[in-house]
Design an enzyme around this catalytic site. Structure first.
Site, PDB file in Angstrom:
ATOM      1  N   ASP A 109      52.733  47.182  35.672  1.00  0.00           N
ATOM      2  CA  ASP A 109      52.904  47.144  34.206  1.00  0.00           C
ATOM      3  C   ASP A 109      54.051  48.038  33.734  1.00  0.00           C
ATOM      4  O   ASP A 109      54.358  49.054  34.359  1.00  0.00           O
ATOM      5  CB  ASP A 109      51.589  47.581  33.545  1.00  0.00           C
ATOM      6  CG  ASP A 109      51.546  47.209  32.077  1.00  0.00           C
ATOM      7  OD1 ASP A 109      52.319  46.333  31.645  1.00  0.00           O
ATOM      8  OD2 ASP A 109      50.726  47.808  31.347  1.00  0.00           O
ATOM      9  N   ASN A 144      57.196  46.643  32.536  1.00  0.00           N
ATOM     10  CA  ASN A 144      58.517  46.009  32.650  1.00  0.00           C
ATOM     11  C   ASN A 144      59.193  45.841  31.291  1.00  0.00           C
ATOM     12  O   ASN A 144      60.384  46.102  31.142  1.00  0.00           O
ATOM     13  CB  ASN A 144      58.385  44.613  33.272  1.00  0.00           C
ATOM     14  CG  ASN A 144      57.859  44.644  34.681  1.00  0.00           C
ATOM     15  OD1 ASN A 144      57.782  45.697  35.303  1.00  0.00           O
ATOM     16  ND2 ASN A 144      57.469  43.485  35.189  1.00  0.00           N
ATOM     17  N   ARG A 182      58.707  47.438  28.392  1.00  0.00           N
ATOM     18  CA  ARG A 182      59.142  48.707  27.784  1.00  0.00           C
ATOM     19  C   ARG A 182      60.357  49.281  28.506  1.00  0.00           C
ATOM     20  O   ARG A 182      61.248  49.846  27.895  1.00  0.00           O
ATOM     21  CB  ARG A 182      57.977  49.714  27.784  1.00  0.00           C
ATOM     22  CG  ARG A 182      57.005  49.484  26.638  1.00  0.00           C
ATOM     23  CD  ARG A 182      55.700  50.200  26.861  1.00  0.00           C
ATOM     24  NE  ARG A 182      54.874  49.483  27.833  1.00  0.00           N
ATOM     25  CZ  ARG A 182      53.721  49.929  28.302  1.00  0.00           C
ATOM     26  NH1 ARG A 182      53.266  51.113  27.909  1.00  0.00           N
ATOM     27  NH2 ARG A 182      53.019  49.209  29.151  1.00  0.00           N
ATOM     28  N   ARG A 198      63.534  41.644  27.595  1.00  0.00           N
ATOM     29  CA  ARG A 198      62.340  41.907  28.416  1.00  0.00           C
ATOM     30  C   ARG A 198      62.454  41.273  29.812  1.00  0.00           C
ATOM     31  O   ARG A 198      61.967  41.827  30.801  1.00  0.00           O
ATOM     32  CB  ARG A 198      61.086  41.395  27.700  1.00  0.00           C
ATOM     33  CG  ARG A 198      60.693  42.226  26.474  1.00  0.00           C
ATOM     34  CD  ARG A 198      59.480  41.600  25.783  1.00  0.00           C
ATOM     35  NE  ARG A 198      58.324  41.554  26.679  1.00  0.00           N
ATOM     36  CZ  ARG A 198      57.464  42.553  26.857  1.00  0.00           C
ATOM     37  NH1 ARG A 198      57.616  43.677  26.187  1.00  0.00           N
ATOM     38  NH2 ARG A 198      56.450  42.426  27.679  1.00  0.00           N
ATOM     39  N   ASN A 225      48.266  36.427  30.240  1.00  0.00           N
ATOM     40  CA  ASN A 225      49.716  36.531  30.009  1.00  0.00           C
ATOM     41  C   ASN A 225      50.354  35.234  29.500  1.00  0.00           C
ATOM     42  O   ASN A 225      51.490  35.243  29.026  1.00  0.00           O
ATOM     43  CB  ASN A 225      50.444  37.030  31.266  1.00  0.00           C
ATOM     44  CG  ASN A 225      50.234  38.506  31.540  1.00  0.00           C
ATOM     45  OD1 ASN A 225      50.188  38.944  32.692  1.00  0.00           O
ATOM     46  ND2 ASN A 225      50.117  39.322  30.500  1.00  0.00           N
ATOM     47  N   TRP A 226      49.591  34.117  29.537  1.00  0.00           N
ATOM     48  CA  TRP A 226      50.103  32.865  28.952  1.00  0.00           C
ATOM     49  C   TRP A 226      50.298  33.016  27.448  1.00  0.00           C
ATOM     50  O   TRP A 226      50.952  32.191  26.819  1.00  0.00           O
ATOM     51  CB  TRP A 226      49.151  31.702  29.234  1.00  0.00           C
ATOM     52  CG  TRP A 226      49.000  31.381  30.693  1.00  0.00           C
ATOM     53  CD1 TRP A 226      47.896  31.641  31.464  1.00  0.00           C
ATOM     54  CD2 TRP A 226      49.949  30.747  31.565  1.00  0.00           C
ATOM     55  NE1 TRP A 226      48.117  31.214  32.756  1.00  0.00           N
ATOM     56  CE2 TRP A 226      49.369  30.661  32.843  1.00  0.00           C
ATOM     57  CE3 TRP A 226      51.251  30.252  31.385  1.00  0.00           C
ATOM     58  CZ2 TRP A 226      50.020  30.103  33.936  1.00  0.00           C
ATOM     59  CZ3 TRP A 226      51.898  29.690  32.478  1.00  0.00           C
ATOM     60  CH2 TRP A 226      51.290  29.620  33.735  1.00  0.00           C
ATOM     61  N   GLU A 283      38.965  54.037  43.563  1.00  0.00           N
ATOM     62  CA  GLU A 283      39.551  55.234  42.959  1.00  0.00           C
ATOM     63  C   GLU A 283      40.755  54.781  42.134  1.00  0.00           C
ATOM     64  O   GLU A 283      41.457  53.841  42.522  1.00  0.00           O
ATOM     65  CB  GLU A 283      40.014  56.206  44.061  1.00  0.00           C
ATOM     66  CG  GLU A 283      38.897  56.739  44.925  1.00  0.00           C
ATOM     67  CD  GLU A 283      37.942  57.640  44.149  1.00  0.00           C
ATOM     68  OE1 GLU A 283      38.392  58.318  43.206  1.00  0.00           O
ATOM     69  OE2 GLU A 283      36.737  57.641  44.482  1.00  0.00           O
TER      70      GLU A 283
HETATM   71  C1  IPE Z   1      48.373  43.596  32.989  1.00  0.00           C
HETATM   72  O1  IPE Z   1      49.381  43.980  32.132  1.00  0.00           O
HETATM   73  C2  IPE Z   1      48.776  42.361  33.739  1.00  0.00           C
HETATM   74  C3  IPE Z   1      49.852  42.539  34.703  1.00  0.00           C
HETATM   75  C4  IPE Z   1      50.490  43.637  34.977  1.00  0.00           C
HETATM   76  C5  IPE Z   1      50.219  41.356  35.426  1.00  0.00           C
HETATM   77  P1  IPE Z   1      49.380  43.552  30.596  1.00  0.00           P
HETATM   78  O2  IPE Z   1      50.608  44.146  30.016  1.00  0.00           O
HETATM   79  O3  IPE Z   1      49.207  42.092  30.467  1.00  0.00           O
HETATM   80  O4  IPE Z   1      48.061  44.278  30.050  1.00  0.00           O
HETATM   81  P2  IPE Z   1      47.647  44.669  28.579  1.00  0.00           P
HETATM   82  O5  IPE Z   1      47.885  43.469  27.720  1.00  0.00           O
HETATM   83  O6  IPE Z   1      48.513  45.824  28.173  1.00  0.00           O
HETATM   84  O7  IPE Z   1      46.222  45.063  28.693  1.00  0.00           O
HETATM   85  C1  IPE Z   2      54.090  43.738  33.286  1.00  0.00           C
HETATM   86  O1  IPE Z   2      54.970  44.301  32.380  1.00  0.00           O
HETATM   87  C2  IPE Z   2      54.476  42.345  33.683  1.00  0.00           C
HETATM   88  C3  IPE Z   2      53.547  41.311  33.255  1.00  0.00           C
HETATM   89  C4  IPE Z   2      52.445  41.508  32.594  1.00  0.00           C
HETATM   90  C5  IPE Z   2      53.867  39.941  33.602  1.00  0.00           C
HETATM   91  P1  IPE Z   2      54.846  44.033  30.836  1.00  0.00           P
HETATM   92  O2  IPE Z   2      55.700  42.856  30.491  1.00  0.00           O
HETATM   93  O3  IPE Z   2      53.435  43.946  30.398  1.00  0.00           O
HETATM   94  O4  IPE Z   2      55.524  45.339  30.259  1.00  0.00           O
HETATM   95  P2  IPE Z   2      55.098  46.096  28.937  1.00  0.00           P
HETATM   96  O5  IPE Z   2      53.659  46.485  29.088  1.00  0.00           O
HETATM   97  O6  IPE Z   2      55.309  45.138  27.802  1.00  0.00           O
HETATM   98  O7  IPE Z   2      56.004  47.277  28.894  1.00  0.00           O
HETATM   99 MG    MG Z   3      52.099  45.367  29.790  1.00  0.00          MG
END
Ligand code: IPE
Ligand code: IPE
Ligand code: MG
Length: 243
Positions: free
Chosen positions: A20, A22, A24, A33, A68-69, A210
């Site tokens: 998680d 990417n 930001r 993004r 994520n969809w 953990e």
């Molecule tokens: C969790 O990250 C899913 C993946 C890293 C693939 P998200 O960015 O989707 O999670 P939330 O929405 O912050 O809980």
């Molecule tokens: C994780 O990074 C990748 C996926 C969930 C596919 P994010 O895209 O959720 O990055 P943030 O949380 O918006 O920074």
């Molecule tokens: Mg995220």
């Protein structure tokens, strides 16, 4: 990690990583993004190879959740393209016999993924099936609850045709019907990006995992960070309800 450190610890058998941060990472640099996802894919390559070098037996990488969809179609398309590119590359490595001994396994619903990605995944699973260094679970279109629903359906079908006695269903039966059937539960789950939640990752399997959290954004995650997480983990006292 030095050889000396490595020989003095008991490694976690299975590490799960929620990749998680990417988006930001990119936004902070004034980038799209999708650039963050690209950098995140490189972090995945780096950490996956390093895990295998250390001797980790199983690593699960959460790459795309069933939730994520909900993201803008353009972002989803950019992520799918990265999966395509990576799978192509991994299949090429298999063909050229340049793989590091990684056995790939999709955990997640095939249904819903673009058909060309499914076929690349199938090829990769098939061609890497006899590899033994490390099992890499790719959690794509994965949801912990969705996985449990899947297991329920499977067990209900078996109960209906008499193959399973509902009164005799055990925890093992449920585990055997998850995408991770036959694998040990994750000992250590790592979540970078400063969020303190599982976001539907390994809901069943994480009962006694953990956790290691950090503010690092996934694209910045280094092999030293993985070392730190593992060394912290080694000092935990896992009681599993005992004393
Ligand atoms: C969790 O990250 C899913 C993946 C890293 C693939 P998200 O960015 O989707 O999670 P939330 O929405 O912050 O809980
Ligand atoms: C994780 O990074 C990748 C996926 C969930 C596919 P994010 O895209 O959720 O990055 P943030 O949380 O918006 O920074
Ligand atoms: Mg995220």
């Amino acid at each position: 990690m030095t050889q000396e450190q490595l020989s003095s610890i008991i490694l976690p058998k299975h590490i799960g990583i929620i990749m998680d941060g990417n988006g930001r990472w990119a936004t902070r640099r004034g980038l799209e993004r999708s650039e963050g996802h690209k950098a995140g894919a490189n972090a995945f390559r780096r950490i996956c190879d390093y895990g295998a070098d250390l001797g980790i037996e199983y690593m699960t990488f959460y790459a795309f959740s069933t939730e994520n969809w909900r993201r803008p179609p353009k972002e989803v398309a950019a992520i799918m393209k990265l999966f395509r590119d990576y799978l192509e590359e991994a299949n090429e490595r298999e063909k050229e016999n340049e793989s590091r001994g990684l056995r790939f396994h999709l955990i997640g619903e095939r249904k819903g993924l673009p058909s060309d990605i499914i076929s690349r995944l199938d090829t990769l699973e098939k061609n890497s099936a006899d590899k033994k260094v490390m099992t890499v679970n790719l959690a794509i279109n994965y949801g912990g609850r969705d996985e449990i629903v899947h297991a329920f359906r499977e067990l209900a079908r078996k109960a209906k045709n008499g193959a399973v006695n509902p009164d005799k269903i055990t925890e093992e039966d449920i585990a055997d019907n998850l995408f991770t059937a036959g694998q040990p539960d994750p000992d250590l789950i790592i979540r970078p990006s400063g969020e303190y939640r599982l976001s539907n990752f390994m809901t069943w399997q994480s009962a006694y995992s953990e956790f290691w959290f950090s503010d690092i954004l996934w694209p910045d995650f280094t092999t030293d960070d993985l070392d730190r997480a593992i060394l912290d983990y080694c000092h935990r006292n896992r009681r599993f309800g005992g004393v």
